[in-house]
Enzyme design. Structure first.
Site, PDB file in Angstrom:
ATOM      1  N   LYS A   1       1.005  -1.410  -0.075  1.00  0.00           N
ATOM      2  CA  LYS A   1       0.039   0.004  -0.082  1.00  0.00           C
ATOM      3  C   LYS A   1       0.911   1.264  -0.049  1.00  0.00           C
ATOM      4  O   LYS A   1       0.741   2.204  -0.705  1.00  0.00           O
ATOM      5  CB  LYS A   1      -0.775   0.017   1.260  1.00  0.00           C
TER       6      LYS A   1
ATOM      7  N   GLU B   1      -6.355  13.292  -1.524  1.00  0.00           N
ATOM      8  CA  GLU B   1      -6.120  14.179   0.055  1.00  0.00           C
ATOM      9  C   GLU B   1      -6.062  12.949   0.905  1.00  0.00           C
ATOM     10  O   GLU B   1      -5.288  12.888   1.706  1.00  0.00           O
ATOM     11  CB  GLU B   1      -7.231  14.824   0.275  1.00  0.00           C
TER      12      GLU B   1
ATOM     13  N   ASP C   1     -10.013   2.640   2.393  1.00  0.00           N
ATOM     14  CA  ASP C   1     -10.036   1.905   3.710  1.00  0.00           C
ATOM     15  C   ASP C   1     -10.815   2.720   4.740  1.00  0.00           C
ATOM     16  O   ASP C   1     -11.686   2.207   5.498  1.00  0.00           O
ATOM     17  CB  ASP C   1      -8.669   1.731   4.231  1.00  0.00           C
TER      18      ASP C   1
ATOM     19  N   GLY D   1       0.141   2.136  13.209  1.00  0.00           N
ATOM     20  CA  GLY D   1       0.742   1.420  11.965  1.00  0.00           C
ATOM     21  C   GLY D   1       0.002   1.954  10.878  1.00  0.00           C
ATOM     22  O   GLY D   1      -1.067   2.789  10.926  1.00  0.00           O
TER      23      GLY D   1
ATOM     24  N   ASN E   1      -1.321   2.775  21.447  1.00  0.00           N
ATOM     25  CA  ASN E   1      -0.473   2.056  20.844  1.00  0.00           C
ATOM     26  C   ASN E   1       0.471   1.462  21.997  1.00  0.00           C
ATOM     27  O   ASN E   1       1.099   2.115  22.769  1.00  0.00           O
ATOM     28  CB  ASN E   1       0.301   2.977  19.583  1.00  0.00           C
ATOM     29  N   ARG E   2       1.239   0.178  21.624  1.00  0.00           N
ATOM     30  CA  ARG E   2       2.271  -0.641  22.468  1.00  0.00           C
ATOM     31  C   ARG E   2       3.417   0.360  22.560  1.00  0.00           C
ATOM     32  O   ARG E   2       3.849   0.630  23.549  1.00  0.00           O
ATOM     33  CB  ARG E   2       2.493  -1.849  21.621  1.00  0.00           C
ATOM     34  N   THR E   3       3.655   0.794  21.391  1.00  0.00           N
ATOM     35  CA  THR E   3       4.799   1.808  21.105  1.00  0.00           C
ATOM     36  C   THR E   3       4.223   3.268  21.404  1.00  0.00           C
ATOM     37  O   THR E   3       4.014   3.914  20.305  1.00  0.00           O
ATOM     38  CB  THR E   3       5.671   1.696  19.933  1.00  0.00           C
TER      39      THR E   3
ATOM     40  N   TYR F   1     -10.901  -9.571   9.396  1.00  0.00           N
ATOM     41  CA  TYR F   1     -12.293 -10.246   8.919  1.00  0.00           C
ATOM     42  C   TYR F   1     -11.748 -11.781   8.778  1.00  0.00           C
ATOM     43  O   TYR F   1     -10.744 -12.036   8.611  1.00  0.00           O
ATOM     44  CB  TYR F   1     -13.048  -9.428   7.804  1.00  0.00           C
TER      45      TYR F   1
HETATM   46  P1  ATR Z   1      -0.343  -2.128   9.894  1.00  0.00           P
HETATM   47  O1  ATR Z   1      -0.067  -1.983   8.259  1.00  0.00           O
HETATM   48  O2  ATR Z   1      -1.258  -3.643   9.731  1.00  0.00           O
HETATM   49  O3  ATR Z   1      -1.152  -1.374  10.608  1.00  0.00           O
HETATM   50  P2  ATR Z   1       1.991  -2.035  11.076  1.00  0.00           P
HETATM   51  O4  ATR Z   1       2.300  -0.814  10.462  1.00  0.00           O
HETATM   52  O5  ATR Z   1       3.156  -3.148  11.043  1.00  0.00           O
HETATM   53  O6  ATR Z   1       0.968  -3.026  10.442  1.00  0.00           O
HETATM   54  O7  ATR Z   1       1.478  -1.803  12.412  1.00  0.00           O
HETATM   55  C1  ATR Z   1       0.971  -2.867  13.351  1.00  0.00           C
HETATM   56  C2  ATR Z   1       0.313  -2.078  14.557  1.00  0.00           C
HETATM   57  O8  ATR Z   1      -0.251  -3.297  15.489  1.00  0.00           O
HETATM   58  C3  ATR Z   1       1.093  -1.427  15.229  1.00  0.00           C
HETATM   59  O9  ATR Z   1       0.450  -0.510  15.937  1.00  0.00           O
HETATM   60  C4  ATR Z   1       1.664  -2.573  16.391  1.00  0.00           C
HETATM   61  O10 ATR Z   1       2.231  -1.816  17.721  1.00  0.00           O
HETATM   62  P3  ATR Z   1       3.738  -1.430  17.778  1.00  0.00           P
HETATM   63  O11 ATR Z   1       3.492  -0.051  16.770  1.00  0.00           O
HETATM   64  O12 ATR Z   1       3.948  -1.126  19.286  1.00  0.00           O
HETATM   65  O13 ATR Z   1       4.479  -2.399  17.084  1.00  0.00           O
HETATM   66  C5  ATR Z   1       0.463  -3.056  16.683  1.00  0.00           C
HETATM   67  N1  ATR Z   1       0.523  -4.648  17.127  1.00  0.00           N
HETATM   68  C6  ATR Z   1       0.893  -5.633  16.771  1.00  0.00           C
HETATM   69  N2  ATR Z   1       1.027  -6.416  17.602  1.00  0.00           N
HETATM   70  C7  ATR Z   1       0.383  -6.355  18.683  1.00  0.00           C
HETATM   71  C8  ATR Z   1       0.188  -6.804  20.072  1.00  0.00           C
HETATM   72  N3  ATR Z   1       0.234  -8.153  20.233  1.00  0.00           N
HETATM   73  N4  ATR Z   1      -0.295  -5.966  20.956  1.00  0.00           N
HETATM   74  C9  ATR Z   1      -0.572  -4.734  20.772  1.00  0.00           C
HETATM   75  N5  ATR Z   1      -0.283  -4.020  19.744  1.00  0.00           N
HETATM   76  C10 ATR Z   1       0.149  -4.598  18.580  1.00  0.00           C
END
Ligand code: ATR
Length: 276
Positions: free
Chosen positions: A66, A78, A102, A129, A151-153, A222
């Site tokens: 993407k 936009e 999306d 992400g 977010n986790r991070t 899904y």
């Molecule tokens: P996508 O295009 O599907 O969004 P990505 O850019 O790799 O893929 O992002 C994945 C997202 O899922 C991120 O927000 C990730 O959190 P981090 O930024 O902290 O890595 C989140 N994510 C993935 N596995 C996770 C988990 N087990 N618990 C919480 N967040 C998770």
């Protein structure tokens, strides 16, 4: 000869898009063929070029391309610019036009199909992400009172919130980026899972008491049945659960409109997909 469209991804065999667009074409009487095309991981741009050379009129783009789809475009919408990603390309007069449907698909599924208003509501978006970035602008356009990105991070959530705080669309919304630990004692009307955690049957560390009465829990994933997030939501008394099938069909309908200038009915297609 029928106009040609395709979905390009890696992997792509699992994609429902050929089925969805065949149903749209049938329903609207449009003459087109739509196929799934596997691109090599390092060969996305070449795959697009080859399809254009074969007379292709447009493509849907799925993971992991993407971002590249956005980058190879000559003209971007936009919402694609905002997401820095595209899921829809249209080929016209030697140019590539990129859009991202999306977010519109998500918002339309929540508002129209599920009948849940977002304006003035408290909304939690989990993940920061590509998937979260892709839906943020249309979510802001729906004018929730509060939009929390968790977010986790944590830095990524803060950064995503910060980069959108000053745009006019966000004026009616209190937008913030936090970590999961900051969610305790907060409650929401709509909680959207845009993380990839459901892929590994994992779950972000959510506190108890997250769901307001009547709340919707929405997993953008899904085809996985009750994901770990939806099971959590059910156990914690979310009133409504939804997977991302409606979003899938709605984003496809918006792509179809971009290509063909006609919006297909989504309900019968959703019903047909649910049956299988
Ligand atoms: P996508 O295009 O599907 O969004 P990505 O850019 O790799 O893929 O992002 C994945 C997202 O899922 C991120 O927000 C990730 O959190 P981090 O930024 O902290 O890595 C989140 N994510 C993935 N596995 C996770 C988990 N087990 N618990 C919480 N967040 C998770």
């Amino acid at each position: 000869m029928s106009d040609r469209y395709a979905v390009i991804g890696h992997p792509v065999a699992h994609s429902q898009s050929p089925r969805i667009h065949a149903m749209f074409a049938d329903q609207t009487g449009q003459e087109l063929v739509y196929e799934a095309r596997l691109a090599p991981l390092k060969g996305f741009a070449d795959s697009v070029k080859a399809f254009v050379a074969e007379g292709g009129r447009g493509v849907n783009v799925t993971l992991p391309f993407k971002l590249q789809a956005y980058e190879i475009a000559d003209v971007v919408s936009e919402r694609a610019r905002h997401a820095r990603a595209a899921n829809t390309l249209k080929f016209d007069s030697g140019q590539i036009y990129a859009d991202n449907t999306d977010g519109v698909g998500l918002v339309r599924d929540i508002k129209t199909n599920l009948g849940i208003e977002l304006e003035g509501k408290r909304v939690l978006l989990m993940g920061a992400g590509g998937a979260a970035r892709g839906v943020l602008l249309p979510l802001l356009e729906a004018h929730p009172a509060i939009l929390v990105i968790a977010n986790r991070t944590v830095e990524k959530a803060m950064q995503l919130a910060h980069s959108n705080q000053h745009q006019p669309l966000a004026a009616q919304t209190v937008l913030s980026g936090v970590g999961y630990a900051d969610l305790s004692r907060q409650q929401f009307d709509v909680v959207i899972n845009a993380t990839s955690s459901s892929l590994s049957d994992d779950l972000p560390p959510l506190p108890d008491g997250l769901f307001l009465p009547g709340a919707l829990a929405y997993d953008m994933m899904y085809g996985k049945g009750l994901t770990s997030f939806l099971a959590y939501a059910q156990a914690h008394k979310a009133a409504k659960l939804a997977d991302g099938l409606g979003m899938l069909v709605e984003q496809a309908a918006e792509s179809f409109r971009i290509w063909r200038g006609i919006r297909p009915e989504t309900k019968p297609v959703m019903l047909a997909l649910r049956k299988t």
